[in-house]
Scaffold this active site. Structure first.
Site, PDB file in Angstrom:
ATOM      1  CG  ASN A  93      72.334  26.030  17.266  1.00  0.00           C
ATOM      2  OD1 ASN A  93      73.096  26.983  17.249  1.00  0.00           O
ATOM      3  ND2 ASN A  93      72.515  24.985  18.059  1.00  0.00           N
ATOM      4  N   GLY A 128      74.744  26.972  14.497  1.00  0.00           N
ATOM      5  CA  GLY A 128      74.006  28.222  14.502  1.00  0.00           C
ATOM      6  C   GLY A 128      74.455  29.142  15.615  1.00  0.00           C
ATOM      7  NE  ARG A 179      72.199  26.049  23.728  1.00  0.00           N
ATOM      8  CZ  ARG A 179      72.990  25.129  24.262  1.00  0.00           C
ATOM      9  NH1 ARG A 179      73.779  24.395  23.487  1.00  0.00           N
ATOM     10  NH2 ARG A 179      73.014  24.922  25.566  1.00  0.00           N
ATOM     11  CB  CYS A 180      76.899  26.033  17.396  1.00  0.00           C
ATOM     12  SG  CYS A 180      75.794  24.625  17.280  1.00  0.00           S
ATOM     13  CG  MET A 181      78.631  30.137  15.554  1.00  0.00           C
ATOM     14  SD  MET A 181      78.539  31.283  14.152  1.00  0.00           S
ATOM     15  CE  MET A 181      76.926  32.046  14.440  1.00  0.00           C
TER      16      MET A 181
END
Length: 415
Positions: free
Chosen positions: A356, A399, A401-403
């Site tokens: 991620n 990770g 990218r998710c945030m």
């Protein structure tokens, strides 16, 4: 892309790796302090994060982005600014206290909360909407008792907290100059997209932004949507995004001229692979970091419009994901960089969001420092890795990218 004022970057994104100019983050706040051993599973956290340390880690993440000339927009700042408008306050009060999210409140409690929301400042209302309201916080203020407040335990949330706001990628996705408001599958997350949609509808920064999809439609989550190349979108279908959601999104992007091909990618319906970006993200125009344990079995169905402007779709037979992606992207090969250094390390680092990554530009990515094997592989392939700490941030299974929700990326060079 839509023109903006000189003070702000142009809005929109057509790839995962174009130079990142502006991004929405959410700094962990009081909503994380509402997590307890009784509710963390229901609120989708694997543990109880140390909030102060999570904030330190997130601050370092935001500073790393600013150090690369990325504008960082804070989600709660945007929400507070949005709530200065009476129409926005009225809209969010209605969506929060009615419908699915408010059906168990009862009329007296709903009236009390409506008055509480009306009296709150924009900053206070942002707190109530994100940190939630517990039963004991309402019972003490009611003049007379109600069955709702009398029979529910003190710790029951009448307005649920939103600890997963941390993962801003999931509730909206920019597709060229339009934003797709997603529809989150898990009950604990469904109000997130209502707040996101409120911001995009009322905040002056996004006044001319076109919107597609919506929180009321079939389930699509942003972690499942990868912009492989201009006009080529991959959509993971699994635990969070449904086949109907992927189909609806495909129809919308084709109708809006936002893509020519959508790749529907089935993924295992498991916690470890909840989104496509938990097993695969882009780090260059022709390179992905991928979990090797699924690389040889991951497939894709290429979806195209039967003819320009037609609502009817053509769905091709499944092909290996990397093959189908390369064809759609019109490149010879989509190169794969494996997570980890061996099968055991790969499994550990996939769980720790080694796949991620957040690309800031071609061959420049942010990754968790703990995934040493994956980061070493990335650097061997010419990818510069900006390492950040994530021991507490990762407790919600997400990770870099998710945030992050990219709002503005430079278009990729043609040719």
């Amino acid at each position: 892309m839509v023109a903006q004022t000189q003070a702000n970057p142009p809005i929109g994104a057509d790839s995962e790796v174009g130079r990142l100019r502006s991004v929405i983050l959410h700094r962990p706040g009081p909503e994380l302090q509402r997590l307890t051993p009784r509710n963390n599973d229901r609120l989708l956290f694997d543990g109880i994060p140390w909030v102060a340390r999570a904030q330190e880690e997130h601050d370092a993440f935001a500073e790393a982005l600013r150090g690369r000339d990325v504008e960082v927009l804070n989600l709660t700042d945007l929400l507070t600014e949005t709530l200065q408008q009476p129409a926005a306050r009225a809209a969010v009060t209605d969506t929060t206290l009615t419908g699915m999210s408010g059906r168990d409140l009862g009329d007296p409690v709903r009236a009390y909360l409506r008055a509480m929301f009306a009296d709150a400042s924009p900053e206070e209302l942002t707190y109530l909407l994100t940190a939630g309201v517990r039963n004991d916080e309402v019972r003490s203020g009611l003049a007379t008792g109600t069955l709702v407040t009398s029979l529910l335990p003190d710790e029951t949330f009448l307005v649920a907290p939103l600890p997963n706001l941390l993962f801003t990628r999931d509730s909206s996705v920019w597709l060229r100059d339009k934003v797709a408001i997603t529809s989150l599958a898990m009950p604990a997350r469904r109000r997130e997209t209502q707040l996101t949609e409120l911001i995009y509808h009322f905040h002056p920064r996004f006044a001319r932004t076109g919107r597609i999809h919506g929180h009321h439609l079939e389930h699509v989550e942003g972690g499942d949507v990868l912009l492989l190349a201009p006009g080529v979108i991959a959509v993971g279908v699994g635990e969070r995004t449904t086949p109907a959601g992927a189909e609806r999104l495909a129809r919308q992007v084709f109708a809006g001229g936002l893509a020519s091909t959508v790749l529907a990618v089935p993924i295992a319906q498991e916690r470890a692979t909840m989104h496509l970006d938990t097993v695969c993200t882009m780090v260059d125009v022709d390179k992905v970091v991928m979990y090797p344990n699924i690389a040889d079995t991951l497939t894709a169905y290429a979806v195209t419009p039967r003819e320009p402007g037609s609502p009817e779709l053509e769905v091709a037979a499944p092909e290996p994901f990397l093959v189908a992606a390369a064809k759609a992207m019109q490149i010879d090969t989509l190169h794969r960089i494996d997570t980890g250094l061996d099968p055991v390390t790969a499994e550990r680092e996939q769980w720790d969001d080694g796949n991620n990554t957040l690309a800031l530009a071609p061959r420049l990515a942010v990754a968790y420092e703990r995934n040493e094997g994956t980061n070493a592989r990335l650097e061997e392939e010419g990818i510069e890795v900006i390492r950040i700490a994530g021991s507490e941030l990762g407790s919600g299974r997400g990770g870099p990218r998710c945030m992050s929700c990219p709002v503005s990326r430079d278009p990729l060079p043609v040719g």
